[in-house]
Design a protein around this motif. Sequence first.
Motif, PDB file in Angstrom:
ATOM      1  N   GLU A  21     -92.979 -27.285 -54.083  1.00  0.00           N
ATOM      2  CA  GLU A  21     -93.171 -28.436 -54.959  1.00  0.00           C
ATOM      3  C   GLU A  21     -93.758 -29.623 -54.208  1.00  0.00           C
ATOM      4  N   LYS A  22     -93.362 -29.806 -52.962  1.00  0.00           N
ATOM      5  CA  LYS A  22     -93.962 -30.873 -52.148  1.00  0.00           C
ATOM      6  C   LYS A  22     -95.451 -30.630 -51.935  1.00  0.00           C
ATOM      7  N   SER A  23     -95.820 -29.368 -51.707  1.00  0.00           N
ATOM      8  CA  SER A  23     -97.230 -29.067 -51.458  1.00  0.00           C
ATOM      9  C   SER A  23     -98.067 -29.276 -52.714  1.00  0.00           C
ATOM     10  N   TRP A  24     -97.530 -28.877 -53.868  1.00  0.00           N
ATOM     11  CA  TRP A  24     -98.256 -29.098 -55.125  1.00  0.00           C
ATOM     12  C   TRP A  24     -98.361 -30.585 -55.453  1.00  0.00           C
ATOM     13  N   THR A  25     -97.299 -31.323 -55.198  1.00  0.00           N
ATOM     14  CA  THR A  25     -97.306 -32.766 -55.475  1.00  0.00           C
ATOM     15  C   THR A  25     -98.357 -33.467 -54.634  1.00  0.00           C
ATOM     16  N   LEU A  26     -98.420 -33.125 -53.338  1.00  0.00           N
ATOM     17  CA  LEU A  26     -99.414 -33.735 -52.462  1.00  0.00           C
ATOM     18  C   LEU A  26    -100.822 -33.313 -52.862  1.00  0.00           C
ATOM     19  N   PHE A  27    -100.992 -32.037 -53.155  1.00  0.00           N
ATOM     20  CA  PHE A  27    -102.302 -31.509 -53.528  1.00  0.00           C
ATOM     21  C   PHE A  27    -102.846 -32.183 -54.789  1.00  0.00           C
ATOM     22  N   LEU A  28    -101.980 -32.386 -55.784  1.00  0.00           N
ATOM     23  CA  LEU A  28    -102.421 -32.922 -57.079  1.00  0.00           C
ATOM     24  C   LEU A  28    -102.470 -34.449 -57.124  1.00  0.00           C
ATOM     25  N   LYS A  29    -101.952 -35.086 -56.075  1.00  0.00           N
ATOM     26  CA  LYS A  29    -101.821 -36.546 -56.078  1.00  0.00           C
ATOM     27  C   LYS A  29    -103.133 -37.244 -56.421  1.00  0.00           C
ATOM     28  N   ASN A  30    -104.208 -36.860 -55.789  1.00  0.00           N
ATOM     29  CA  ASN A  30    -105.488 -37.531 -56.007  1.00  0.00           C
ATOM     30  C   ASN A  30    -106.347 -36.856 -57.073  1.00  0.00           C
ATOM     31  N   HIS A  33    -103.313 -37.737 -60.424  1.00  0.00           N
ATOM     32  CA  HIS A  33    -102.662 -39.044 -60.259  1.00  0.00           C
ATOM     33  C   HIS A  33    -101.245 -39.090 -60.839  1.00  0.00           C
ATOM     34  N   ARG A  34    -100.556 -37.985 -60.759  1.00  0.00           N
ATOM     35  CA  ARG A  34     -99.150 -37.944 -61.165  1.00  0.00           C
ATOM     36  C   ARG A  34     -98.512 -36.709 -60.563  1.00  0.00           C
ATOM     37  N   LYS A  35     -97.183 -36.703 -60.542  1.00  0.00           N
ATOM     38  CA  LYS A  35     -96.437 -35.541 -60.078  1.00  0.00           C
ATOM     39  C   LYS A  35     -96.189 -34.590 -61.248  1.00  0.00           C
ATOM     40  N   PRO A  36     -96.291 -33.286 -61.033  1.00  0.00           N
ATOM     41  CA  PRO A  36     -95.945 -32.346 -62.110  1.00  0.00           C
ATOM     42  C   PRO A  36     -94.504 -32.549 -62.568  1.00  0.00           C
ATOM     43  N   THR A  37     -94.247 -32.338 -63.841  1.00  0.00           N
ATOM     44  CA  THR A  37     -92.895 -32.460 -64.371  1.00  0.00           C
ATOM     45  C   THR A  37     -92.080 -31.218 -64.002  1.00  0.00           C
ATOM     46  N   LYS A  72    -105.038 -26.191 -51.125  1.00  0.00           N
ATOM     47  CA  LYS A  72    -103.636 -26.186 -51.564  1.00  0.00           C
ATOM     48  C   LYS A  72    -102.780 -25.290 -50.658  1.00  0.00           C
ATOM     49  N   GLU A  73    -103.253 -24.099 -50.355  1.00  0.00           N
ATOM     50  CA  GLU A  73    -102.443 -23.170 -49.572  1.00  0.00           C
ATOM     51  C   GLU A  73    -102.291 -23.601 -48.120  1.00  0.00           C
ATOM     52  N   LYS A  74    -103.273 -24.281 -47.586  1.00  0.00           N
ATOM     53  CA  LYS A  74    -103.126 -24.816 -46.236  1.00  0.00           C
ATOM     54  C   LYS A  74    -102.024 -25.873 -46.197  1.00  0.00           C
ATOM     55  N   ILE A  75    -101.972 -26.732 -47.211  1.00  0.00           N
ATOM     56  CA  ILE A  75    -100.909 -27.730 -47.304  1.00  0.00           C
ATOM     57  C   ILE A  75     -99.554 -27.035 -47.325  1.00  0.00           C
ATOM     58  N   TYR A  76     -99.443 -25.984 -48.132  1.00  0.00           N
ATOM     59  CA  TYR A  76     -98.182 -25.245 -48.229  1.00  0.00           C
ATOM     60  C   TYR A  76     -97.773 -24.651 -46.878  1.00  0.00           C
TER      61      TYR A  76
END
Length: 216
Positions: A21-30, A33-37, A72-76
């Motif tokens: 969830e941290k990796s998806w949140t960071l990936f989608l941030k820009n 512009h929001r965190k997944p619910t 995304k997968e590199k962030i994870y």
Amino acid sequence: MIKAIIFDFNGTMIFDQEILEKSWTLFLKNLIHRKPTDEEFSNYIHGRNIEESIHYFLGDDVENINTLKLEKEKIYRDFCKADKENYKLVDGLPEFLDDLKMKNYVCAIATASGLDNIRFHYENLKLYKWFDWNNIIYNDYSFKGKPSPEIYEKCIQNLNLKKDECIVFEDSISGIIAAKDAGVYKVVAINKNKMLPCEKADNIISDYKNAIKILE
């Protein structure tokens, strides 16, 4: 007679929900512009392949999806390397796998993870001690993602076994549905925080410390 034990990976063999969830949140941030619910994490990320998740958040006509997947997968994986506390096999799992190997059960993995991620886990978590690489089905985009049963059907076919000779361990709603629809003998839900609706599962456990009893 049960001959094979098939594991989902993320959330089943490692409790990496926080990392994921941290990796998806960071990936989608820009990007959005929001965190997944919580509902989006449950229904559109956990247990799903990455391409389906990206299309959900960015649309079906998203460009450069291959670049986005790699990013995304590199962030994870970077989060996995940094999180020594959570990046490990679930309590009791190494001992359970040792028991399965000693009793000559075939162990397999059927995961929505892609090739780069499963290679990373295979080496870093020493999965080669218990799993033949040829018994790992990963997301190569040749089949529909969970909750479609195709990943488990492909895994069972790859093992050259009958569906009622297999037990599946899963942690997501979509994965439990996929395994049940594939017709396996039993589906065991890994329910770490007892928050997952597991009505469709045949057994529910929080870790693997007494998992061998399920086979007895």
